[in-house]
Design a protein around this motif. Structure first.
Motif, PDB file in Angstrom:
ATOM      1  N   ASN A 142      45.918  27.890  38.563  1.00  7.51           N
ATOM      2  CA  ASN A 142      46.056  28.952  37.563  1.00  7.51           C
ATOM      3  C   ASN A 142      45.855  30.344  38.177  1.00  7.51           C
ATOM      4  O   ASN A 142      45.319  31.262  37.555  1.00  7.51           O
ATOM      5  N   PHE A 143      46.331  30.508  39.402  1.00  4.39           N
ATOM      6  CA  PHE A 143      46.259  31.791  40.119  1.00  4.39           C
ATOM      7  C   PHE A 143      46.790  32.940  39.261  1.00  4.39           C
ATOM      8  O   PHE A 143      46.180  34.003  39.168  1.00  4.39           O
ATOM      9  N   GLU A 144      47.923  32.723  38.614  1.00  2.45           N
ATOM     10  CA  GLU A 144      48.567  33.780  37.824  1.00  2.45           C
ATOM     11  C   GLU A 144      47.666  34.251  36.685  1.00  2.45           C
ATOM     12  O   GLU A 144      47.581  35.453  36.411  1.00  2.45           O
ATOM     13  N   GLU A 145      46.983  33.321  36.024  1.00  2.00           N
ATOM     14  CA  GLU A 145      46.103  33.688  34.911  1.00  2.00           C
ATOM     15  C   GLU A 145      44.955  34.579  35.376  1.00  2.00           C
ATOM     16  O   GLU A 145      44.561  35.524  34.690  1.00  2.00           O
ATOM     17  N   TYR A 146      44.428  34.300  36.562  1.00  2.00           N
ATOM     18  CA  TYR A 146      43.323  35.117  37.088  1.00  2.00           C
ATOM     19  C   TYR A 146      43.801  36.523  37.445  1.00  2.00           C
ATOM     20  O   TYR A 146      43.090  37.507  37.235  1.00  2.00           O
ATOM     21  N   VAL A 147      45.018  36.611  37.990  1.00  2.00           N
ATOM     22  CA  VAL A 147      45.578  37.926  38.320  1.00  2.00           C
ATOM     23  C   VAL A 147      45.771  38.748  37.046  1.00  2.00           C
ATOM     24  O   VAL A 147      45.366  39.914  36.971  1.00  2.00           O
ATOM     25  N   LYS A 148      46.373  38.138  36.035  1.00  2.50           N
ATOM     26  CA  LYS A 148      46.614  38.852  34.776  1.00  2.50           C
ATOM     27  C   LYS A 148      45.316  39.258  34.095  1.00  2.50           C
ATOM     28  O   LYS A 148      45.211  40.358  33.527  1.00  2.50           O
ATOM     29  N   CYS A 149      44.311  38.393  34.151  1.00  2.00           N
ATOM     30  CA  CYS A 149      43.013  38.720  33.561  1.00  2.00           C
ATOM     31  C   CYS A 149      42.385  39.909  34.267  1.00  2.00           C
ATOM     32  O   CYS A 149      41.794  40.788  33.636  1.00  2.00           O
ATOM     33  N   SER A 150      42.512  39.954  35.592  1.00  2.00           N
ATOM     34  CA  SER A 150      41.957  41.069  36.369  1.00  2.00           C
ATOM     35  C   SER A 150      42.621  42.379  35.987  1.00  2.00           C
ATOM     36  O   SER A 150      41.964  43.421  35.863  1.00  2.00           O
ATOM     37  N   ILE A 151      43.937  42.336  35.795  1.00  2.00           N
ATOM     38  CA  ILE A 151      44.682  43.537  35.399  1.00  2.00           C
ATOM     39  C   ILE A 151      44.241  44.001  34.013  1.00  2.00           C
ATOM     40  O   ILE A 151      43.912  45.182  33.812  1.00  2.00           O
ATOM     41  N   GLU A 152      44.221  43.068  33.071  1.00  2.00           N
ATOM     42  CA  GLU A 152      43.873  43.403  31.678  1.00  2.00           C
ATOM     43  C   GLU A 152      42.430  43.890  31.547  1.00  2.00           C
ATOM     44  O   GLU A 152      42.119  44.681  30.643  1.00  2.00           O
ATOM     45  N   SER A 153      41.566  43.454  32.457  1.00  2.00           N
ATOM     46  CA  SER A 153      40.152  43.821  32.373  1.00  2.00           C
ATOM     47  C   SER A 153      39.833  45.124  33.086  1.00  2.00           C
ATOM     48  O   SER A 153      38.696  45.591  33.052  1.00  2.00           O
ATOM     49  N   GLY A 154      40.829  45.703  33.762  1.00  2.00           N
ATOM     50  CA  GLY A 154      40.644  47.029  34.358  1.00  2.00           C
ATOM     51  C   GLY A 154      40.216  47.061  35.802  1.00  2.00           C
ATOM     52  O   GLY A 154      39.728  48.091  36.284  1.00  2.00           O
ATOM     53  N   ALA A 155      40.411  45.966  36.540  1.00  2.00           N
ATOM     54  CA  ALA A 155      40.094  45.984  37.971  1.00  2.00           C
ATOM     55  C   ALA A 155      40.996  46.998  38.678  1.00  2.00           C
ATOM     56  O   ALA A 155      42.136  47.229  38.273  1.00  2.00           O
ATOM     57  N   ASP A 156      40.482  47.585  39.750  1.00  2.00           N
ATOM     58  CA  ASP A 156      41.247  48.592  40.483  1.00  2.00           C
ATOM     59  C   ASP A 156      42.184  47.977  41.512  1.00  2.00           C
ATOM     60  O   ASP A 156      43.214  48.556  41.852  1.00  2.00           O
ATOM     61  N   LEU A 157      41.809  46.810  42.040  1.00  2.00           N
ATOM     62  CA  LEU A 157      42.635  46.194  43.068  1.00  2.00           C
ATOM     63  C   LEU A 157      42.392  44.691  43.144  1.00  2.00           C
ATOM     64  O   LEU A 157      41.383  44.183  42.643  1.00  2.00           O
ATOM     65  N   ILE A 158      43.330  44.001  43.775  1.00  2.00           N
ATOM     66  CA  ILE A 158      43.255  42.556  43.989  1.00  2.00           C
ATOM     67  C   ILE A 158      43.472  42.272  45.471  1.00  2.00           C
ATOM     68  O   ILE A 158      44.396  42.820  46.090  1.00  2.00           O
ATOM     69  N   ILE A 159      42.614  41.436  46.029  1.00  2.00           N
ATOM     70  CA  ILE A 159      42.767  40.962  47.401  1.00  2.00           C
ATOM     71  C   ILE A 159      42.975  39.450  47.324  1.00  2.00           C
ATOM     72  O   ILE A 159      42.241  38.754  46.635  1.00  2.00           O
ATOM     73  N   SER A 160      43.995  38.953  48.042  1.00  2.00           N
ATOM     74  CA  SER A 160      44.339  37.542  47.898  1.00  2.00           C
ATOM     75  C   SER A 160      44.604  36.875  49.239  1.00  2.00           C
ATOM     76  O   SER A 160      45.473  37.302  49.996  1.00  2.00           O
ATOM     77  N   GLY A 161      43.811  35.813  49.516  1.00  2.00           N
ATOM     78  CA  GLY A 161      43.974  35.050  50.745  1.00  2.00           C
ATOM     79  C   GLY A 161      43.975  33.560  50.449  1.00  2.00           C
ATOM     80  O   GLY A 161      44.293  33.148  49.343  1.00  2.00           O
ATOM     81  N   ALA A 162      43.588  32.751  51.447  1.00  2.00           N
ATOM     82  CA  ALA A 162      43.629  31.284  51.332  1.00  2.00           C
ATOM     83  C   ALA A 162      45.022  30.827  50.924  1.00  2.00           C
ATOM     84  O   ALA A 162      45.215  30.063  49.987  1.00  2.00           O
ATOM     85  N   GLY A 163      46.005  31.338  51.649  1.00  2.00           N
ATOM     86  CA  GLY A 163      47.412  31.090  51.350  1.00  2.00           C
ATOM     87  C   GLY A 163      48.152  32.413  51.330  1.00  2.00           C
ATOM     88  O   GLY A 163      47.533  33.482  51.409  1.00  2.00           O
ATOM     89  N   LEU A 164      49.450  32.364  51.255  1.00  2.00           N
ATOM     90  CA  LEU A 164      50.256  33.586  51.225  1.00  2.00           C
ATOM     91  C   LEU A 164      50.664  33.912  49.789  1.00  2.00           C
ATOM     92  O   LEU A 164      51.351  33.119  49.149  1.00  2.00           O
TER      93      LEU A 164
END
Length: 350
Positions: free
Chosen positions: A94-116
């Motif tokens: 559910n990677f996509e759900e976590y990204v969308k939640c971060s955006i909706e909650s007002g995070a300034d940035l996302i860093i993503s590893g453990a895969g491309l």
């Protein structure tokens, strides 16, 4: 040495240090908010972030998303206009759900590893959030950038380059991590040069941030002089009062020796750097009896993996460090005291 701010688009961090995202539960709003408040960039780990919340055992996904929103809001409030980001592993179910939640909650940035994170630009869309991949080779960087350009006519806002001395999951083969002669500086130079090409092409500044084995001011100066815009560090922030982990987790770092830090096999499919303890010695010889699957990783097969990574990381952050996986960087044995985030950052940049 006076360090310049780390500038990522319209985000300006007075101190060019990103606090690494550490899960499960090691870097939540307490640590990230404190780091952001002092002028660096605080990062919340999304990995099983709701592990202490009611409802986690029944519905981990929904509980995690509620907890992620809660911690982003708490960290933003604590940071007082400081920069707060979220680390989300590509391998997360559910990677996509976590990204969308971060955006909706007002995070300034996302860093993503453990895969491309090949689809990350598509998930983000037009949202006002910065993003970066974690790469460990120029090959991976080229693959991502060319794919993003072709599919989305877009490039990331910054790049985190993780070397072989980092803690947790590593983007290297075990023999590469254990090779004492490995000099990663040349690979880093290659990545910096490649990113410069895309800066010219996209007319956009794309800072490269180095991670892995950063311990003191001398390390920071070395990588900035090489052309990095800043560094990311995790181990030093564990040994702070504000770190969200149990005091026993922090004490494990204080008790560590150079010989007690090793490479373990992770269910993620990558080697990981952690403290060698009774748990790691046992699972290296025999498979753990996994009683419950939290469905946290896309590639995890409970009948085949040596242990449940969610369960063992929860044990660690709750304080049972002898029966758990305690991730750490290669320099954890150098940690000799618990300090505060402010004192640590003052030591690193002043």
């Amino acid at each position: 040495m006076k360090f310049n701010p780390l500038v990522i688009g319209n985000l300006v961090a007075r101190i060019p240090i990103i606090q690494g995202g550490m899960g499960v539960g090691v870097s939540l709003s307490g640590l990230a908010g404190s780091v952001g408040k002092e002028g660096a960039i605080g990062i919340i780990s999304a990995a099983q972030i709701g592990f202490k919340e009611e409802g986690f055992e029944k519905n981990a996904l929904m509980t995690n998303l509620k907890a992620l929103k809660k911690h982003i809001l708490l960290a933003k409030e604590k940071a007082q206009n400081g920069i707060i980001g979220v680390n989300i592993m590509v391998a997360t179910t559910n990677f996509e759900e976590y990204v969308k939640c971060s955006i909706e909650s007002g995070a300034d940035l996302i860093i993503s590893g453990a895969g491309l994170p090949l689809k990350l630009p598509q998930i983000i869309g037009d949202a006002n959030i910065k993003f970066a991949p974690i790469v460990s080779s120029v090959r991976a960087c080229k693959l991502l950038f060319s794919s993003w350009e072709k599919r989305y006519n877009r490039v990331s806002d910054f790049v985190v380059v993780e070397g072989p001395k980092a803690g947790g999951h590593l983007g290297f083969k075990p023999e590469e991590v254990l090779d004492p002669t490995m000099d990663f500086d040349q690979e880093l130079k290659n990545i910096i040069e490649y990113v410069k090409e895309y800066e010219t092409k996209s007319n956009k500044k794309i800072p490269v941030v180095f991670a892995g084995g950063i311990y003191d001011q001398e390390d920071i100066a070395h990588y900035i002089e090489m052309g990095c815009g800043g560094v990311q560090m995790g181990t030093r922030f564990v040994a702070t009062e504000e770190c969200d982990a149990h005091p026993s987790f922090k004490q494990a770092y204080l008790d560590a020796t150079k010989e007690s830090i090793g490479i373990v096999k992770s269910p993620v499919g990558m080697p990981g750097r952690a403290l060698i303890n009774p748990f790691t010695e046992t699972v290296a010889k025999e498979k753990e009896d996994i009683k419950k699957c939290y469905n946290c990783l896309t590639m995890c097969k409970p009948k085949e993996v040596p242990y449940c990574i969610t369960n063992t990381l929860m044990n660690a952050v709750k304080g049972d460090t002898e029966n758990a996986l305690v991730f750490c960087g290669s320099n954890a044995y150098r940690v000799d005291k618990i300090t505060t985030v402010k004192e640590l950052l003052d030591e690193l940049v002043n």
